[in-house]
Design an enzyme around this catalytic site. Structure first.
Site, PDB file in Angstrom:
ATOM      1  N   THR A 168      -0.715  -0.664  -4.713  1.00  0.00           N
ATOM      2  CA  THR A 168      -1.766   0.342  -4.861  1.00  0.00           C
ATOM      3  C   THR A 168      -1.193   1.557  -5.587  1.00  0.00           C
ATOM      4  O   THR A 168      -0.073   1.988  -5.323  1.00  0.00           O
ATOM      5  CB  THR A 168      -2.346   0.773  -3.508  1.00  0.00           C
ATOM      6  OG1 THR A 168      -1.330   1.347  -2.690  1.00  0.00           O
ATOM      7  CG2 THR A 168      -2.985  -0.401  -2.790  1.00  0.00           C
ATOM      8  N   ASP A 203       0.860  -1.180   0.000  1.00  0.00           N
ATOM      9  CA  ASP A 203       0.000   0.000   0.000  1.00  0.00           C
ATOM     10  C   ASP A 203       0.897   1.231   0.000  1.00  0.00           C
ATOM     11  O   ASP A 203       1.293   1.737   1.044  1.00  0.00           O
ATOM     12  CB  ASP A 203      -0.903  -0.023   1.232  1.00  0.00           C
ATOM     13  CG  ASP A 203      -2.038   0.978   1.119  1.00  0.00           C
ATOM     14  OD1 ASP A 203      -2.082   1.733   0.130  1.00  0.00           O
ATOM     15  OD2 ASP A 203      -2.888   0.998   2.027  1.00  0.00           O
ATOM     16  N   ALA A 204       1.238   1.680  -1.202  1.00  0.00           N
ATOM     17  CA  ALA A 204       2.119   2.832  -1.353  1.00  0.00           C
ATOM     18  C   ALA A 204       1.466   3.958  -2.146  1.00  0.00           C
ATOM     19  O   ALA A 204       1.961   5.075  -2.152  1.00  0.00           O
ATOM     20  CB  ALA A 204       3.428   2.414  -2.032  1.00  0.00           C
ATOM     21  N   LYS A 205       0.369   3.650  -2.840  1.00  0.00           N
ATOM     22  CA  LYS A 205      -0.423   4.641  -3.576  1.00  0.00           C
ATOM     23  C   LYS A 205       0.440   5.555  -4.441  1.00  0.00           C
ATOM     24  O   LYS A 205       0.284   6.768  -4.471  1.00  0.00           O
ATOM     25  CB  LYS A 205      -1.284   5.471  -2.615  1.00  0.00           C
ATOM     26  CG  LYS A 205      -2.293   4.627  -1.833  1.00  0.00           C
ATOM     27  CD  LYS A 205      -3.170   5.493  -0.940  1.00  0.00           C
ATOM     28  CE  LYS A 205      -4.205   4.649  -0.200  1.00  0.00           C
ATOM     29  NZ  LYS A 205      -3.613   3.797   0.858  1.00  0.00           N
ATOM     30  N   ARG A 206       1.333   4.953  -5.192  1.00  0.00           N
ATOM     31  CA  ARG A 206       2.222   5.725  -6.048  1.00  0.00           C
ATOM     32  C   ARG A 206       1.485   6.193  -7.296  1.00  0.00           C
ATOM     33  O   ARG A 206       0.592   5.516  -7.804  1.00  0.00           O
ATOM     34  CB  ARG A 206       3.440   4.891  -6.442  1.00  0.00           C
ATOM     35  CG  ARG A 206       4.329   4.464  -5.271  1.00  0.00           C
ATOM     36  CD  ARG A 206       4.866   5.675  -4.517  1.00  0.00           C
ATOM     37  NE  ARG A 206       6.006   5.325  -3.692  1.00  0.00           N
ATOM     38  CZ  ARG A 206       6.019   5.283  -2.368  1.00  0.00           C
ATOM     39  NH1 ARG A 206       4.901   5.551  -1.696  1.00  0.00           N
ATOM     40  NH2 ARG A 206       7.116   4.975  -1.704  1.00  0.00           N
TER      41      ARG A 206
END
Length: 280
Positions: free
Chosen positions: A126, A96-99
């Site tokens: 993510t 879960d890094a939402k890059r």
């Protein structure tokens, strides 16, 4: 040689272990609740306990990169070890890094998490599409090559998200619906499940106006501490409920560091979710 596609591996893990994703979110208040220091030693003890207790039992573990990054290089080292050990124990790891970025920068993010021999290689990542879905192309391409997957932010549960995700484009579709459409196209023809999923909040209520049948997984935060229950899933996700991967973080983690309580909590959520999906 690439792995079997993420969607196929996820479908099998969900069928065998139950459709549950448990977050690894070592924020300061949770470390304190566990009687641990807000330091590397506390971070390592927390992460090791979660992985050793749950990685052989749950389908997915989802470390939140930010809670490791805040400790600098030593925190990243703990994250690397946690990812490797979780995958070795049989759990799929969603980072879960939402890059989200463009061009060579997006390609570098993809290399960090989706290149098979990278230290932080994860089964899925993510990502944020709000520089335009096309900006994710390097991640999409490398995920396909590696047998990994993506979870694209589409309809998130935070109240601020609506001002972007529910905005209506000139063609009459909302931005969130547009993202779902792109993902459906990525997953077209894939069996038993595509590898390109959406993040859709379990707390959003009736989403019947959206086509959630993207032939891919739907990562659904919000079960437990955020107020949603397993029994709500069918009402939110409708016919797509079988492809939902509900995420529980605090609802499970608050039971630590007691290993038995952590395990029983995760098993309880998994069973509730399994029953809710079967009844839908």
């Amino acid at each position: 040689m690439s792995l079997e596609p993420f969607g196929a591996r996820l479908r099998r893990a969900m069928d065998e272990r139950g459709p549950l994703c448990v977050g690894i979110d070592p924020h300061a208040s949770l470390l304190a609740d566990w009687g641990l220091g807000d330091d590397i030693a506390g971070l390592e003890r927390f992460s090791r306990t979660v992985v050793e207790t749950l990685a052989e039992r749950v389908a997915v573990l989802k470390p939140q990169s930010a809670f490791f990054e805040r400790f600098g290089s030593r925190g990243i080292a703990v994250l690397e070890k946690s990812v490797a050990e979780a995958r070795e124990a049989g759990a799929l790891v969603v980072m879960d890094a939402k890059r989200g970025d463009i061009g060579s920068t997006m390609a570098a993010y993809a290399e960090t998490f989706l290149r098979k021999d990278a230290p932080l290689f994860s089964d899925a990542l993510t990502v944020s599409p709000y520089l335009g879905y096309g900006s994710l192309k390097p991640a999409v391409e490398l995920a396909r090559e590696s047998g990994a997957g993506l979870f694209v932010l589409a309809l998130t549960s935070n109240p601020e998200g609506g001002e972007v995700q529910h905005a209506v484009r000139a063609d009459g579709r909302s931005v969130g619906a547009t993202m779902l459409g792109h993902l459906a196209a990525e997953n077209a023809g894939e069996t038993p499940l595509g590898s390109f999923g959406a993040v859709v909040g379990a707390t959003l209520g009736d989403l019947s106006s959206y086509d959630l049948d993207i032939n891919g997984p739907l990562l659904a935060p919000g079960i437990g501490a955020q107020g949603a229950a397993a029994a709500d899933l069918a009402g939110v996700f409708g016919a797509a409920v079988r492809n939902v991967v509900p995420n529980v973080s605090r609802g499970v983690l608050r039971h630590g560091p007691d290993i038995v309580a952590l395990r029983e909590s995760a098993e309880g959520f998994a069973q509730e979710i399994r029953e809710a999906v079967a009844a839908a």
